[in-house]
Scaffold this motif. Structure first.
Motif, PDB file in Angstrom:
ATOM      1  N   ARG A  37     -88.189   9.384 -71.816  1.00 47.26           N
ATOM      2  CA  ARG A  37     -88.784  10.254 -70.800  1.00 47.26           C
ATOM      3  C   ARG A  37     -89.035   9.551 -69.462  1.00 47.26           C
ATOM      4  O   ARG A  37     -89.071  10.162 -68.418  1.00 47.26           O
TER       5      ARG A  37
ATOM      6  N   ALA B 255     -74.946   8.969 -71.431  1.00 44.50           N
ATOM      7  CA  ALA B 255     -74.857  10.214 -72.201  1.00 44.50           C
ATOM      8  C   ALA B 255     -75.940  10.259 -73.274  1.00 44.50           C
ATOM      9  O   ALA B 255     -76.580  11.298 -73.489  1.00 44.50           O
TER      10      ALA B 255
ATOM     11  N   TYR C 229     -79.259  10.747 -71.665  1.00 45.76           N
ATOM     12  CA  TYR C 229     -79.360  12.115 -71.172  1.00 45.76           C
ATOM     13  C   TYR C 229     -79.623  13.063 -72.337  1.00 45.76           C
ATOM     14  O   TYR C 229     -80.507  13.928 -72.279  1.00 45.76           O
ATOM     15  N   ALA C 230     -78.877  12.872 -73.406  1.00 47.24           N
ATOM     16  CA  ALA C 230     -79.051  13.744 -74.559  1.00 47.24           C
ATOM     17  C   ALA C 230     -80.415  13.520 -75.206  1.00 47.24           C
ATOM     18  O   ALA C 230     -80.980  14.434 -75.811  1.00 47.24           O
TER      19      ALA C 230
ATOM     20  N   GLY D 237     -83.044  13.156 -73.646  1.00 41.59           N
ATOM     21  CA  GLY D 237     -84.057  13.832 -72.859  1.00 41.59           C
ATOM     22  C   GLY D 237     -84.477  13.085 -71.618  1.00 41.59           C
ATOM     23  O   GLY D 237     -85.455  13.430 -70.973  1.00 41.59           O
ATOM     24  N   ALA D 238     -83.738  12.065 -71.236  1.00 38.81           N
ATOM     25  CA  ALA D 238     -84.101  11.316 -70.032  1.00 38.81           C
ATOM     26  C   ALA D 238     -83.977  12.224 -68.810  1.00 38.81           C
ATOM     27  O   ALA D 238     -83.038  13.013 -68.727  1.00 38.81           O
ATOM     28  N   PRO D 239     -84.955  12.129 -67.884  1.00 43.47           N
ATOM     29  CA  PRO D 239     -84.854  12.964 -66.682  1.00 43.47           C
ATOM     30  C   PRO D 239     -83.590  12.603 -65.888  1.00 43.47           C
ATOM     31  O   PRO D 239     -83.138  11.463 -65.903  1.00 43.47           O
ATOM     32  N   THR D 240     -83.108  13.617 -65.172  1.00 42.76           N
ATOM     33  CA  THR D 240     -81.881  13.407 -64.404  1.00 42.76           C
ATOM     34  C   THR D 240     -82.061  12.283 -63.391  1.00 42.76           C
ATOM     35  O   THR D 240     -81.158  11.489 -63.154  1.00 42.76           O
TER      36      THR D 240
ATOM     37  N   MET E 251     -74.857  19.182 -81.636  1.00 38.58           N
ATOM     38  CA  MET E 251     -75.657  20.356 -81.299  1.00 38.58           C
ATOM     39  C   MET E 251     -76.254  20.987 -82.557  1.00 38.58           C
ATOM     40  O   MET E 251     -77.362  21.482 -82.554  1.00 38.58           O
TER      41      MET E 251
ATOM     42  N   ARG F  74     -78.016  13.251 -84.236  1.00 35.83           N
ATOM     43  CA  ARG F  74     -77.544  13.936 -83.035  1.00 35.83           C
ATOM     44  C   ARG F  74     -77.077  12.926 -81.978  1.00 35.83           C
ATOM     45  O   ARG F  74     -76.007  13.057 -81.406  1.00 35.83           O
TER      46      ARG F  74
ATOM     47  N   VAL G 270     -73.462  12.186 -80.245  1.00 37.01           N
ATOM     48  CA  VAL G 270     -73.259  12.196 -78.787  1.00 37.01           C
ATOM     49  C   VAL G 270     -72.635  10.874 -78.344  1.00 37.01           C
ATOM     50  O   VAL G 270     -71.682  10.844 -77.545  1.00 37.01           O
TER      51      VAL G 270
ATOM     52  N   ARG H  55     -79.867  20.726 -76.794  1.00 36.47           N
ATOM     53  CA  ARG H  55     -78.610  21.440 -76.952  1.00 36.47           C
ATOM     54  C   ARG H  55     -77.960  21.706 -75.602  1.00 36.47           C
ATOM     55  O   ARG H  55     -76.746  21.532 -75.441  1.00 36.47           O
TER      56      ARG H  55
ATOM     57  N   ARG I 152     -78.343  20.016 -72.989  1.00 31.28           N
ATOM     58  CA  ARG I 152     -77.865  18.743 -72.440  1.00 31.28           C
ATOM     59  C   ARG I 152     -76.537  18.344 -73.086  1.00 31.28           C
ATOM     60  O   ARG I 152     -75.643  17.839 -72.407  1.00 31.28           O
ATOM     61  N   ILE I 153     -76.470  18.582 -74.358  1.00 33.85           N
ATOM     62  CA  ILE I 153     -75.194  18.266 -75.019  1.00 33.85           C
ATOM     63  C   ILE I 153     -74.113  19.200 -74.480  1.00 33.85           C
ATOM     64  O   ILE I 153     -72.964  18.784 -74.277  1.00 33.85           O
TER      65      ILE I 153
ATOM     66  N   LEU J 206     -72.911  17.787 -71.347  1.00 36.95           N
ATOM     67  CA  LEU J 206     -71.979  16.673 -71.620  1.00 36.95           C
ATOM     68  C   LEU J 206     -70.607  17.218 -72.021  1.00 36.95           C
ATOM     69  O   LEU J 206     -69.560  16.694 -71.612  1.00 36.95           O
TER      70      LEU J 206
END
Lengths: 390, 778
Positions: free
Chosen positions: A139, A176, A179-180, A182-185, A313, A321, A325, B5, B7-8, B11
């Protein structure tokens, strides 16, 4: 055997395995075998590559099968030891590995060799997934520093081998997965900025002359046209640092819609394409089966990566998960980079196409990674806790 | 915040976009630009391979070879390979690199010479190099790489170990970064390497010594024109390598820059003997960078001789430096336009080929290969008959792999050998003539006491077939230029003052004027010869007083009485004398209406000879009647004498073919008188001291023209055999020895030359039957 016995349970998981993904994997491996065979021709330098690759694929599928059976929680348990082993193996290369073509990338054993950097990709994916499975980790930017370090250590060890191409894959994988996770943009952008800064530093401190030369030539080549191709300066480049990507461009460009036919590509057949069973395999694909064939092969890769992302997903458990990814990003990025190198969209760098290019370590690592993902997809675990298995 | 989901999904979309971007790029590359890349693919693997043609042979009249092509070998240095793979080249190159790294020593060089700065010292200096310098980062990458490569080459070549093993040992040792040097390497040891290194150096020196003595060894002109042998070439290329000199040329007014000189194989020895070439082939592993290549050489039946000069020289086109127009003509002639058009027809991927481009490339290649492989006659008969002798360069359009190995042939332009050219010379006769002229030249040269005079002595003999005008032998001594780059000597090309051999022509005119009434002074009014003739206040003399012999045309000719001809000239005047010469082709026609225009000898291909001429400025009228102011070559004189042998004035030629000739039917009775006089000359006249001439029935005339301040003479003898021999050939000849000593006359010098020549014929049964026996004895 009694119904409900532990063995039966283990085998039951096979019924949940994503058959399409297995099919896509097998198809990619088969494609690889076909084009490796085509690249071999009757050139003694490539002799035996096809059969060896078939052996690697068979081994990969065999290992993959057995990896499907135990629950992937065991993978989680082994993630850090595996990562540590990979890092150690990478750090030991300068001292223990023989020098081949100016690089120390392989541990040589009788009859085969192992390239730790390929397994390090899996190690990083597992380690990052193990780390980031806790929601809180990703986060904040501070929380990303440890994942960055986890990726950076093997990446730097690979850069000094030197093997810049393999190291490049770690960046997208890291981003990736973060990001997946949940890291902020903005954190991701900060990581990108940090990465860019590192790249600038690398230009000055880390990159070898020949690597800089490849980048310079790549920048120059956009200005080439019929008018200056005959100039001595360009001809010198085409005989020197620009030879490989230029020959690859010729091979792909001449392929047209449908190509020359398997085994018929003149660039391949007449040995103009260097490292054509490994770093330039896709150029062989382009020359021999044309644009339509390229789209099909790329489609296979996309199907593979997409299948992994679909598993991601579908998987509610975070470790599984994130592993999916990470593996999808690894395979997708490496494939795209390989194709981009063959089309000289990016500077030339040696990077095999996952599952297609010749290479035992690469094939085995990729198949093991896919098997782990298939295992994850076959489990369909409920969320037991917010932080996965923990 | 978006869900995991989502976010994936992002990607996934990113991956899809990446794939789309790549597919778009591939579509542009593979579909849109396919023709361009296809053409480049063709350029990559399609090549034109030249097939050098064989040049036609020059044959004598009996079909014996005078000049023929023969396969041979040549040697070339590919310097970039030599300095990378030959231990000597690697040591010299590596040590030079190393020396230049030292401060203040940027101009240091090692050379291919013995002693200081030679290969052995280069190796010693390389051995002194600390291994740590080869570790990564110690030196600029390229220098370190070249140094490591050079050292690896030396150690591997001189120890028999593989390059990879030696290289790995060096790199391993370099990692220690201590003070050990190359000499401290565990293997290969210095004791192993040095003896082998010396052996390799000795082998190169031996090769150089062997090549230097070959006449063909040497460089190919240009700035290194004085370089001969292997080491001279290596030195030249070594400097070119250090300076990174490139090939430059002018094209369309622009200076073009090509490959580095060191990247081009450079020929340094041609016509290498088979034994040596075979030895080098077998030991190719010990002579890396030195290539043995097949070639063709022109072999002549004679070495330095007049015939060699006549045959002329053939040189590679790139050395002959033909004009652009000539090259364009050759391309026009030899590259059929339809072949160029059809060139790409057989291509299965022909759709992608730009035919114009292929045709243009074929033309360029052809021109380049023409210059590189074909030869051109630059002098003599080789130049004269070059069009016929030159074949057509073959060209094959082939598919090749990355190592230029031919894989497939698409199309070809068949190579054509040049046509053989048979010329009229008889090799045996020619050799006999050459020996006779050489002997005459030597004899008269030795007779002089002053070197200045001796140097001016020259002898020549022209032998023709009186019936056809075929030139059978044409010899001179000395041979001015063995290389035939320059024109042959005065004897061959220029004219000489004729002297009394001109008298028969004057006599014919005098006799005809008596019959036709053209201006003349009648012989019946001539005064006997008292050795002195007064003209314009000057006294012109005869050899001696002939008295009444001097008023008889036959005797006057036989005795060569000058007074008779002085008196002829006083009646014929200059017009009559000029007519006498024009009739026999010894003076150019006087305008288009000249009835003797047909008598003028046209220029003959391959015949190096000057046209006869008259000079009336510095001679008095009577003197012109005895050959002063009249200049011709022996070949023209022989031709004129053919009239007395056959009644026809032939046209000279070097090809055995029918040529026009002029019938002298208006002066039959006059020539009969001359024939009597010529026979009498040999039997009891000025040539009576040469009995062989009488024995063979020769009819002829001596001539002596005083040309020097100390009465040095041109001595002449012209004549013919009385009958046709085998094949209808009737020998007619003219010999001259220029600048003989005072009191040596035509008979003694030139007559003796002819006697020597005829003696040789007589002594050789074959030549005797062929030329001396009527109809060959049948």
């Amino acid at each position: 055997m009694n119904v409900g016995s532990p063995d039966k349970k283990k085998l039951d998981v096979l019924a949940n395995v994503d058959g399409w993904l297995v099919l896509a994997t097998a198809a990619a491996c088969l494609c690889g075998l076909v084009f490796i065979g085509s690249a071999m021709g009757d050139d003694p330098r490539f002799a035996g590559q096809q059969s060896r690759q078939a052996l690697f694929v068979a081994c990969g599928f065999g290992i993959g099968f057995f990896l499907l059976l135990p629950h992937y929680v065991h993978v989680l348990r082994l993630a850090w030891p595996f990562y540590g082993a990979c890092v150690l193996a990478l750090l030991g290369l300068p001292f223990l590995a023989p020098e081949i073509n100016g690089a120390r990338r392989w541990y040589a054993f009788p009859g085969f060799s192992i390239q730790p950097s390929e397994f390090a990709k899996l190690g990083v994916v597992l380690a990052l997934a193990a780390l980031l499975r806790f929601k809180s980790r990703a986060r904040t930017f501070d929380g990303l520093l440890v994942p960055m370090a986890i990726a950076a250590v093997p990446a730097l060890a690979i850069v000094v081998q030197p093997d810049l191409g393999s190291a490049l894959v770690f960046g997208p994988m890291l981003m990736a997965m973060c990001y997946a996770a949940g890291a902020p943009t903005r954190s991701i952008l900060a990581v990108v900025a940090f990465g860019t800064g590192l790249a600038a530093l690398a230009w000055v401190e880390v990159l070898h002359d020949y690597q800089k030369e490849r980048i310079v030539v790549w920048l120059q080549h956009w200005a080439w046209h019929e008018g200056n191709l005959d100039s001595q300066a360009v001809r010198d480049v085409l005989r020197g640092p620009g030879y490989q990507p230029w020959q690859s461009l010729i091979a792909m460009g001449a392929g047209g819609w449908t190509g020359f036919g398997i085994g018929q590509g003149p660039q391949n057949r007449y040995d103009f394409l260097p490292y054509r069973s490994e770093d330039y395999l896709f150029a062989v694909v382009g020359e021999e089966v044309g644009w339509l064939g390229c789209v099909l092969v790329l489609g296979l890769t996309v199907a593979l990566a997409h299948g992994l992302l679909v598993i991601a997903m579908r998987t509610r458990e975070r470790f599984g998960r994130l592993v999916c990814v990470g593996v999808a990003t690894w395979i997708g990025t490496q494939s795209l980079l390989h194709v981009a190198v063959c089309g000289w969209l990016v500077p030339a760098t040696g990077l095999p196409m996952p599952l297609l290019s010749y290479g035992g370590s690469s094939t085995l690592a990729t198949l093991v990674a896919i098997a782990i993902c298939l295992n994850i997809g076959a489990r369909r675990e409920p969320i037991l806790a917010a932080d996965g298995f923990h | 915040m978006s869900s995991t989901r989502d976010r994936i999904g992002v990607l996934s979309v990113g991956l899809g976009l990446g794939v789309l971007l790549l597919c778009g790029h591939l579509w542009l590359l593979m579909v849109q630009q396919q023709p361009v890349w296809s053409a480049r693919s063709h350029e990559n693997r399609w090549a034109f391979r030249a097939v050098p043609s064989q040049r036609g042979s020059l044959l004598d009249r009996h079909g014996r070879p005078l000049a023929v092509d023969e396969p041979t070998t040549e040697l070339a240095v590919h310097y970039v390979v030599f300095r990378r793979r030959h231990p000597i080249g690697a040591a010299v190159h590596g040590a030079t690199l190393l020396a230049r790294l030292r401060a203040g020593d940027q101009a240091a060089e090692y050379r291919y010479v013995d002693g200081p700065r030679g290969p052995e010292m280069a190796l010693q200096d390389l051995y002194a190099l600390p291994l740590r310098f080869l570790a990564r980062g110690a030196l600029p990458k390229q220098v370190a790489s070249e140094l490591a490569s050079a050292i690896t080459t030396v150690l591997a070549s001189c120890s028999g170990r593989s390059r990879s093993r030696v290289f790995a040992a060096i790199r391993q040792a370099a990692l220690a970064r201590d003070e050990r040097t190359i000499a401290d390497l565990a293997e290969p040891t210095v004791a192993e390497v040095f003896p082998k290194f010396r052996e390799r150096w000795a082998a190169l020196r031996q090769l150089d010594a062997q090549l230097t003595v070959l006449p063909s060894a040497g460089a190919r002109g240009g700035e290194e024109a004085d370089a001969r042998g292997l080491f001279a070439t290596l030195e030249f290329l070594r400097r070119a390598s250090l300076d990174e000199t490139r090939v430059t040329w002018q094209q369309d007014g622009e200076e073009k820059v090509g490959n580095k000189l060191e990247e081009i194989a450079r020929t340094f020895a041609e016509d290498v003997p088979f034994d040596l070439a075979a030895e080098l082939r077998v030991a190719a592993d010990h002579f890396q960078g030195i290539r043995v290549a097949p070639a063709v050489r022109r072999v002549r039946s004679v070495a330095v001789s007049p015939l060699r000069v006549l045959l002329g020289d053939v040189v590679a086109l790139d050395r002959a430096m033909p004009s652009a127009e000539w090259l364009a003509q050759q391309l026009e002639r030899e590259l059929p336009p339809d072949w160029l058009t059809d060139l790409a027809d057989t291509d299965e991927a022909g759709m992608a080929i730009d035919r114009d481009q292929v045709a243009a490339e074929a033309r360029q290649t052809y021109a380049r290969q023409l210059l590189q492989h074909e030869r051109r006659g630059t002098t003599g008969l080789e130049a004269a008959f070059d069009d016929e002798l030159t074949g057509r360069l073959g060209l094959r359009l082939v598919e090749q792999d990355s190592r230029r190995r031919e894989q497939r042939q698409w199309n070809h332009l068949r190579v054509q050998a040049g046509a053989d050219v048979r010329i009229t010379l008889d090799l045996d006769l020619q050799l006999a003539a050459e020996r006779a002229t050489a002997t005459a030249h030597e004899r008269q040269r030795d007779a002089h006491t002053a070197n200045r005079d001796a140097d001016k002595v020259e002898a020549a003999l022209a032998v023709i077939d009186a019936q056809s005008g075929d030139v059978l032998a044409y010899a001179g001594s000395p041979v001015v230029s063995g290389g035939a780059r320059d024109l042959p000597g005065v004897v061959w090309v220029l004219n000489g003052a004729l002297g009394s051999v001109v008298k028969p022509f004057v006599l014919v005119e005098q006799l005809q004027c008596e019959n036709t009434g053209r201006p003349h002074r009648s012989i019946s009014t001539f005064e006997p010869c008292n050795d002195a003739f007064r003209y314009a206040g000057r006294v012109l003399r005869c050899s001696h007083a002939h008295w009444n012999d001097g008023i008889d045309p036959v005797t006057a000719l036989a005795e060569s009485c000058n007074l008779f001809y002085y008196q002829c000239a006083s009646g014929l005047l200059d017009d009559g004398l000029a007519r006498a010469l024009r009739r026999f082709g010894l003076a150019p026609p006087a305008g288009s209406g000249d009835p003797f225009a047909a008598c003028w000898q046209p220029t003959v291909r391959g015949l190096p000879v000057a046209a006869p001429r008259r000079d009336t400025k510095f001679t008095d009228l009577p003197q012109r009647a005895v050959g002063y102011g009249v200049e011709a070559s022996p070949l023209h004189v022989a031709r004129a004498y053919a009239v007395f042998a056959t009644g026809w004035l032939p046209t000279l030629g070097f090809r055995p073919e029918a040529r026009p000739r002029v019938l002298f039917d208006d002066v039959v009775s006059e020539t009969a008188v001359v024939q009597q006089g010529l026979r009498a000359c040999v039997q009891q006249g000025t040539a009576r001291r040469l009995p062989l001439l009488a024995e063979l029935g020769v009819a002829g005339k001596t001539g002596t023209a005083e040309v020097g301040a100390d009465d040095q003479n041109n001595a002449w003898f012209a004549g013919y055999l009385p009958h046709a021999a085998q094949g209808g050939v009737q020998l007619c000849f003219c010999a001259v020895v220029y600048w003989v000593k005072d009191r040596v006359h035509g008979g003694e010098a030139a007559g003796q030359l002819v006697v020597d020549f005829l003696s040789a014929l007589k002594a050789d049964p074959q030549l005797h039957r062929r030329y001396l026996v009527p109809e060959g004895g049948r």
